[in-house]
Every structure is written in structure tokens, then in C-alpha cells.
Design a protein around this motif. Structure first.
Motif, PDB file in Angstrom:
ATOM      1  N   UNK A 128       2.862   6.905  -6.407  1.00 12.29           N
ATOM      2  CA  UNK A 128       2.593   6.156  -5.183  1.00 12.29           C
ATOM      3  C   UNK A 128       3.171   4.754  -5.260  1.00 12.29           C
ATOM      4  N   UNK A 129       3.282   4.121  -4.084  1.00 11.62           N
ATOM      5  CA  UNK A 129       3.650   2.714  -3.977  1.00 11.62           C
ATOM      6  C   UNK A 129       2.590   2.021  -3.137  1.00 11.62           C
ATOM      7  N   UNK A 130       1.963   0.995  -3.706  1.00 14.99           N
ATOM      8  CA  UNK A 130       0.903   0.258  -3.028  1.00 14.99           C
ATOM      9  C   UNK A 130       1.364  -1.169  -2.782  1.00 14.99           C
ATOM     10  N   UNK A 131       1.442  -1.542  -1.506  1.00 18.77           N
ATOM     11  CA  UNK A 131       1.992  -2.836  -1.127  1.00 18.77           C
ATOM     12  C   UNK A 131       1.054  -4.004  -1.362  1.00 18.77           C
ATOM     13  N   UNK A 132       1.585  -5.192  -1.154  1.00 16.16           N
ATOM     14  CA  UNK A 132       0.895  -6.461  -1.388  1.00 16.16           C
ATOM     15  C   UNK A 132      -0.461  -6.488  -0.689  1.00 16.16           C
ATOM     16  N   UNK A 133      -1.502  -6.803  -1.457  1.00 16.92           N
ATOM     17  CA  UNK A 133      -2.879  -6.908  -0.954  1.00 16.92           C
ATOM     18  C   UNK A 133      -3.427  -5.585  -0.418  1.00 16.92           C
ATOM     19  N   UNK A 134      -2.817  -4.458  -0.767  1.00 15.35           N
ATOM     20  CA  UNK A 134      -3.415  -3.170  -0.394  1.00 15.35           C
ATOM     21  C   UNK A 134      -4.718  -2.977  -1.172  1.00 15.35           C
ATOM     22  N   UNK A 135      -5.620  -2.217  -0.592  1.00 16.43           N
ATOM     23  CA  UNK A 135      -6.933  -1.998  -1.209  1.00 16.43           C
ATOM     24  C   UNK A 135      -7.366  -0.561  -0.975  1.00 16.43           C
ATOM     25  N   UNK A 136      -7.800   0.095  -2.054  1.00 18.34           N
ATOM     26  CA  UNK A 136      -8.359   1.438  -1.959  1.00 18.34           C
ATOM     27  C   UNK A 136      -9.838   1.363  -2.284  1.00 18.34           C
ATOM     28  N   UNK A 176       1.894  -3.211   3.018  1.00 20.11           N
ATOM     29  CA  UNK A 176       1.195  -4.457   2.711  1.00 20.11           C
ATOM     30  C   UNK A 176      -0.100  -4.563   3.518  1.00 20.11           C
ATOM     31  N   UNK A 177      -1.164  -4.980   2.861  1.00 24.21           N
ATOM     32  CA  UNK A 177      -2.473  -5.209   3.465  1.00 24.21           C
ATOM     33  C   UNK A 177      -3.127  -3.936   4.009  1.00 24.21           C
ATOM     34  N   UNK A 178      -2.672  -2.764   3.598  1.00 24.87           N
ATOM     35  CA  UNK A 178      -3.348  -1.529   4.015  1.00 24.87           C
ATOM     36  C   UNK A 178      -4.734  -1.469   3.384  1.00 24.87           C
ATOM     37  N   UNK A 179      -5.711  -1.024   4.168  1.00 22.97           N
ATOM     38  CA  UNK A 179      -7.096  -0.901   3.710  1.00 22.97           C
ATOM     39  C   UNK A 179      -7.516   0.558   3.834  1.00 22.97           C
ATOM     40  N   UNK A 180      -7.891   1.151   2.710  1.00 25.04           N
ATOM     41  CA  UNK A 180      -8.278   2.563   2.686  1.00 25.04           C
ATOM     42  C   UNK A 180      -9.773   2.645   2.371  1.00 25.04           C
ATOM     43  N   UNK A 192       1.010   5.044   4.987  1.00 19.69           N
ATOM     44  CA  UNK A 192       0.087   4.210   5.756  1.00 19.69           C
ATOM     45  C   UNK A 192       0.761   2.868   5.994  1.00 19.69           C
ATOM     46  N   UNK A 193       0.988   2.551   7.243  1.00 21.19           N
ATOM     47  CA  UNK A 193       1.731   1.348   7.592  1.00 21.19           C
ATOM     48  C   UNK A 193       1.009   0.071   7.237  1.00 21.19           C
ATOM     49  N   UNK A 194       1.749  -1.017   7.224  1.00 18.09           N
ATOM     50  CA  UNK A 194       1.191  -2.318   6.876  1.00 18.09           C
ATOM     51  C   UNK A 194       0.087  -2.718   7.848  1.00 18.09           C
ATOM     52  N   UNK A 195      -0.944  -3.386   7.312  1.00 17.33           N
ATOM     53  CA  UNK A 195      -2.059  -3.917   8.103  1.00 17.33           C
ATOM     54  C   UNK A 195      -2.837  -2.821   8.829  1.00 17.33           C
ATOM     55  N   UNK A 196      -2.824  -1.615   8.293  1.00 16.22           N
ATOM     56  CA  UNK A 196      -3.589  -0.512   8.879  1.00 16.22           C
ATOM     57  C   UNK A 196      -4.879  -0.296   8.110  1.00 16.22           C
ATOM     58  N   UNK A 197      -5.932   0.058   8.837  1.00 16.62           N
ATOM     59  CA  UNK A 197      -7.243   0.332   8.254  1.00 16.62           C
ATOM     60  C   UNK A 197      -7.594   1.804   8.402  1.00 16.62           C
TER      61      UNK A 197
END
Length: 226
Positions: A128-136, A176-180, A192-197
């Protein structure tokens, strides 16, 4: 599709930018992570990184909460200020950025994890690739191989577009900034696109556009934030 590296990531927030810059889509970098670490590791600033042998390079400011409980297999880079919590299993071909959290009983394998990413509790992150400030959230995982073991196809169900990857293992690409949300499962080839929740207990398939909220895990109810 909304899944090019240019659309999803700010490459100033990862040591892997020279690798990602070579490709159009993030999953194209996955087969080359190990070689990149082997090439890059020896040239890392020795005032910042410690060479622990076996292609393992760990910043001196990494905080291990209980290092005796961790397993780290090379090739691997862990960036400055990152916290590695008890029971973390980092099992090769892993680039973990600065100021990240790798949580208790979290498993990392063949990943590019940008700076300031949190995978803090019982996560599996593979291919996987997890962008800047992504959170799982706790218990959320990436499923990285299809049940029939065929190659992963990236699908945008809203447009009908498909991309043949030629790869058998792909987990999730988080912008970037994706929230899972907690206990979410991302099926192979999820984007999952940037800034998506993503709401908790979701089941994700295909491409989710940026700046969205996935609200209904069964029907994939997606609404724009704008």
C-alpha cells in the motif's frame, strides 16, 4: 481516474519521492520499494539515521515504546520522530516516514508510508501507499490479494473505467489526509482520494474520489464535502 500520483500526493512529504516521481500511478512503485531502500539507505545522513545492518535504517530519534516486542525485517527505513509501539511487525520493503505512529500489533509490509501517518492500533497495511497525514482507525486493514489470486484491476465504479495493473498484490492507495474509520476493510486495489473520510465498519472497493465522505458501507453512499 482520480488516482494518479500527481492528484493524490504531495511528494515533498516522503523520502520516497525519487521513486514515486518515476510513475503515473502509486501502485507502480510497489515492486521497487526494496531496491530503492537498498540504494538509498547507505547514503542517508549518518547524523540522523543509524544503520542497523540487513538493510535496516532507523532514525536515531525514533521512539520504541518497548523495542523488545518489535520485529523489524529489512529492507526498511523508519524516519525521525516516529513512534513504534509494542508488538509492531515490520516485515520488509517498508518506507515509514517522519513523525508517524506504528501502533501496537500493527503489521507493515511492502509499503510507502508518508510523513505524519498514523496506523496506531491493530492494523494490517500491505502493498500500500499511505499519503501525508493519512490515518487508519483501530482494526482497519488493507486486503492485498484477491480470493481467486488473479491480478488486481483498479476499478472506478462511477465511470466504468478500469486499469489493469499486472500485479497480484495491491492493498490500498490512501491520498493525503485520508481518514479511514475503525474496522474498515479495504479490498485489493482500493483507492481513497485525498481529504476523504470513510465511516467506521465500511467495506471499500474501487476508486473513491477526493474530498468525499463514504457514509453507507453497504451501498457506498458517497457525498461531496463541498
Amino acid at each position: 481516474m482520480n488516482c494518479t500520483i500527481r492528484n493524490m500526493y504531495d511528494l515533498t512529504h516522503t523520502i520516497a519521492s525519487p521513486l514515486l516521481e518515476k510513475y503515473e500511478y502509486p501502485w507502480e512503485a510497489l515492486p521497487h520499494i526494496g531496491d530503492f531502500i537498498r540504494e538509498t539507505g547507505p547514503s542517508l545522513d549518518k547524523d540522523i539515521y543509524e544503520d542497523r545492518g540487513d538493510d535496516i535504517y532507523i532514525a536515531k530519534t525514533v521512539r520504541f515504546v518497548n523495542e523488545a516486542t518489535n520485529t523489524i525485517i529489512g529492507p526498511c527505513i523508519i524516519g525521525p520522530g516516529t513512534e513504534v509501539r509494542p508488538g509492531a511487525f515490520i516485515r520488509g520493503n517498508a518506507i515509514i516516514g517522519a513523525d508517524c505512529v506504528v501502533g501496537n500489533s500493527t503489521e507493515i509490509k511492502n509499503d510507502i508510508i508518508f510523513d505524519n501517518v498514523e496506523v496506531p492500533h491493530y492494523n494490517y497495511v500491505g502493498d500500500s501507499v499511505l499519503g501525508f497525514h493519512a490515518h487508519m482507525g483501530a482494526g482497519s486493514i488493507t486486503s492485498n490479494i484477491k480470493s481467486d489470486r488473479t491480478n488486481v484491476v483498479i476499478k472506478d465504479f462511477s465511470t466504468g473505467e478500469e486499469i489493469e495493473t499486472g500485479l497480484r498484490k495491491i492493498g490500498a492507495m490512501l491520498g493525503d489526509y485520508a481518514e479511514v474509520g475503525c474496522n474498515t476493510v479495504m479490498n485489493p486495489g482500493s483507492v481513497i482520494g485525498a481529504h476523504t473520510n470513510i465511516y467506521p465498519l465500511s467495506m471499500i472497493r474501487g476508486v473513491i474520489p477526493p474530498d468525499s465522505i463514504v457514509k453507507n458501507r453497504a451501498a457506498h453512499e458517497i457525498v461531496s464535502k463541498k
